[in-house]
Design an enzyme around this catalytic site. Sequence first.
Site, PDB file in Angstrom:
ATOM      1  N   VAL A 125       0.871  -1.172   0.000  1.00 28.34           N
ATOM      2  CA  VAL A 125       0.000   0.000   0.000  1.00 28.34           C
ATOM      3  C   VAL A 125       0.907   1.220   0.000  1.00 28.34           C
ATOM      4  O   VAL A 125       1.562   1.508   0.989  1.00 28.34           O
ATOM      5  CB  VAL A 125      -0.980  -0.007   1.205  1.00 28.34           C
ATOM      6  CG1 VAL A 125      -2.110  -0.989   0.983  1.00 28.34           C
ATOM      7  CG2 VAL A 125      -0.290  -0.340   2.527  1.00 28.34           C
ATOM      8  N   GLY A 126       0.979   1.905  -1.143  1.00 34.90           N
ATOM      9  CA  GLY A 126       1.935   3.007  -1.237  1.00 34.90           C
ATOM     10  C   GLY A 126       1.427   4.120  -2.114  1.00 34.90           C
ATOM     11  O   GLY A 126       0.221   4.278  -2.299  1.00 34.90           O
ATOM     12  N   SER A 128       0.229  10.230  -5.967  1.00 40.33           N
ATOM     13  CA  SER A 128       0.698  11.331  -5.125  1.00 40.33           C
ATOM     14  C   SER A 128       1.442  12.405  -5.921  1.00 40.33           C
ATOM     15  O   SER A 128       1.817  13.441  -5.367  1.00 40.33           O
ATOM     16  CB  SER A 128       1.630  10.800  -4.033  1.00 40.33           C
ATOM     17  OG  SER A 128       2.775  10.237  -4.630  1.00 40.33           O
ATOM     18  N   ASP A 129       1.716  12.126  -7.188  1.00 45.71           N
ATOM     19  CA  ASP A 129       2.368  13.109  -8.058  1.00 45.71           C
ATOM     20  C   ASP A 129       1.738  12.960  -9.438  1.00 45.71           C
ATOM     21  O   ASP A 129       1.371  11.852  -9.829  1.00 45.71           O
ATOM     22  CB  ASP A 129       3.869  12.797  -8.234  1.00 45.71           C
ATOM     23  CG  ASP A 129       4.580  12.678  -6.913  1.00 45.71           C
ATOM     24  OD1 ASP A 129       5.165  13.663  -6.479  1.00 45.71           O
ATOM     25  OD2 ASP A 129       4.532  11.574  -6.314  1.00 45.71           O
TER      26      ASP A 129
HETATM   27  N1  HPA Z   1       8.641   8.247  -8.795  1.00 47.69           N
HETATM   28  C1  HPA Z   1       8.845   7.115  -8.135  1.00 47.69           C
HETATM   29  N2  HPA Z   1       8.094   6.726  -7.130  1.00 47.69           N
HETATM   30  C2  HPA Z   1       7.094   7.528  -6.739  1.00 47.69           C
HETATM   31  C3  HPA Z   1       6.842   8.700  -7.374  1.00 47.69           C
HETATM   32  C4  HPA Z   1       7.643   9.074  -8.464  1.00 47.69           C
HETATM   33  O1  HPA Z   1       7.468  10.132  -9.066  1.00 47.69           O
HETATM   34  N3  HPA Z   1       5.790   9.288  -6.752  1.00 47.69           N
HETATM   35  C5  HPA Z   1       5.431   8.469  -5.759  1.00 47.69           C
HETATM   36  N4  HPA Z   1       6.212   7.397  -5.752  1.00 47.69           N
END
Ligand code: HPA
Length: 333
Positions: free
Chosen positions: A183-184, A299-300
């Site tokens: 879970v990430g 998250s991005d």
């Molecule tokens: N790159 C790698 N792993 C990640 C990223 C990313 O931009 N964002 C969240 N985990």
Amino acid sequence: MGRPSACRRGAPSASEPARVSTTSHLELRGDAEVSADADYDFADKIGGKYDADLRWMDQPGDQRYVVTIRPRRVNATCTLKSCKSDGLAVVRFSRMPIHLRAEAGDYAPSVLCPGDPLRAQYIADTFFDPGFRQVNAERGMLGFTGTFEGRPISVQSTGMGCPSAGIVFEELCMLGAERLIRVGTCGGLQPGMSMGDTVIAIAASADDQTPLRYAQMEGFAPSATFVLAERAAALSREAGGGDVRVGSVVTSGIFYDPDTDAFHRWRRLGHLGVEMEAAMLYTMAAVRRIEALAIMTVSDLLGVDEPPIRISDDDLKRGVDQMMRIACRVAVS
Ligand code: HPA
């Protein structure tokens, strides 16, 4: 778990605590002799008799011993199969793993695996039933065991990247884990994705040598356990709420990648997101024959022309909570 009564001679020393491995329970009565079987001479013979490859079943760090018990009577149940023999048995003593300072039975068979230790704490605090307990704090990699809606569950943080996560996945397998759910978070690659979306990874391309080296097969395709992915997709349809996408992700070994065109090439191949642990999890699951699924919150946003955008704390919490409601249910299903 205490030291088995068979450990009288030739058993691991006091500095190497011995215990019966993961799902084994062995009660021995009688006079026992224990000798190391480092070359598997005896284990190979017994494995042949029961059509089982004991070398393949063993985890790194396991040691084989020959136990001879007198009077000539042995009752043993072990991971292999129930066996009765005429005075000889093969048993496995596992050492406590190096990074998860826990015993067999400290973790539930189903373990949630966030990268971040504080997220492990948040998951236990927020989603587990009251009464959970901490089972690991070594290197700050927090782990907890409790129940979710009355059913056993654990959460164990893995750290960032395949090498760190691989150690934790391996040691969870040593401790008896049968289902691991990552879970990430991930960076969203495809147009139309939003912050806080949930990604269910059916496959994870390995843009990192660690999983490939571990698989020991070129061209290996790290993939999820289908029934878990199917369950997660069904649960998220039922739950409604935010967007949930099912597809492939890429597991990168580099967060700040100097190859600025790499995201574009993965996007062109239909990958939904980039993250850093799923391919290691799926490879470990294939090698150790366990179930695995990776679920991530976006998250991005790694857009085509615009610079990357990072999620706000509020959106991250909302996305993680949505993901966790699915992940906990899949874990105990
Ligand atoms: N790159 C790698 N792993 C990640 C990223 C990313 O931009 N964002 C969240 N985990």
